[in-house]
Scaffold this active site. Structure first.
Site, PDB file in Angstrom:
ATOM      1  N   THR A  45       0.827  -1.203   0.000  1.00 34.98           N
ATOM      2  CA  THR A  45       0.000   0.000   0.000  1.00 34.98           C
ATOM      3  C   THR A  45       0.866   1.260   0.000  1.00 34.98           C
ATOM      4  O   THR A  45       0.559   2.232  -0.691  1.00 34.98           O
ATOM      5  CB  THR A  45      -0.960  -0.004   1.200  1.00 34.98           C
ATOM      6  N   CYS A  46       1.953   1.251   0.744  1.00 35.48           N
ATOM      7  CA  CYS A  46       2.852   2.413   0.783  1.00 35.48           C
ATOM      8  C   CYS A  46       3.466   2.667  -0.592  1.00 35.48           C
ATOM      9  O   CYS A  46       3.640   3.816  -1.005  1.00 35.48           O
ATOM     10  CB  CYS A  46       3.948   2.210   1.824  1.00 35.48           C
ATOM     11  N   THR A  47       3.776   1.602  -1.304  1.00 38.74           N
ATOM     12  CA  THR A  47       4.347   1.729  -2.636  1.00 38.74           C
ATOM     13  C   THR A  47       3.324   2.281  -3.620  1.00 38.74           C
ATOM     14  O   THR A  47       3.648   3.164  -4.425  1.00 38.74           O
ATOM     15  CB  THR A  47       4.891   0.366  -3.116  1.00 38.74           C
TER      16      THR A  47
END
Length: 153
Positions: A45-47
């Site tokens: 999700t951060c990516t």
């Protein structure tokens, strides 16, 4: 727990970026800043969120925004994340949670029924005067840059 709200003065911060360079909020006065907090480098999700900001970086710059990501990861981890995904913006290392705590984004989270403490994905848009003009408590990771620009209108 987030106690800041739109209209509050943004807490001052200082930290080291992925290149070991010191970055402060005061040196960005007069610019609009997208200060986004994320849990961890190179996680799914951060990516997605970082790549959305990367892919729309020209749009953000055209609208006058400086982008700064903050996570508890160290400078070395940030440098790998930046290089792997060709991220054109600043990533601040905050392993001791100094900035994270100032902005109140460390809190209880839940995944698969398990509760734990971590960074709550949150974005603060700080105006040219150093005031929080917009907060995204649950950013749309795949359309985050677009929602930032739309909220600035």
């Amino acid at each position: 727990m987030i106690t800041l709200k739109e209209g509050d003065k943004a807490p001052a911060f200082s930290g080291k970026d992925q290149n070991g360079k010191k970055v402060t909020l005061s040196e960005l006065k007069g610019k609009k800043v997208v200060l986004y907090f994320y849990p961890e480098d190179d996680t799914p999700t951060c990516t997605v969120q970082a790549c959305n900001l990367r892919d729309n970086y020209a749009l953000l710059k055209k609208n006058g925004f400086e982008v700064i990501g903050v996570s508890p990861n160290d400078e070395k981890s940030h440098k790998k994340f930046e290089t792997k995904f060709n991220l054109p913006f600043t990533l601040l290392a905050d392993p001791d949670h100094t900035i994270i705590n100032k902005y109140g984004v460390w809190g209880e989270k839940q995944m698969f029924g398990n509760k734990y403490m971590g960074v709550q994905r949150t974005t603060f848009v700080i105006n040219e005067k150093g005031v929080i003009s917009k907060m995204f408590l649950r950013p749309k990771n795949k359309q985050h840059a677009e929602e930032i620009v739309a909220a600035d209108k």
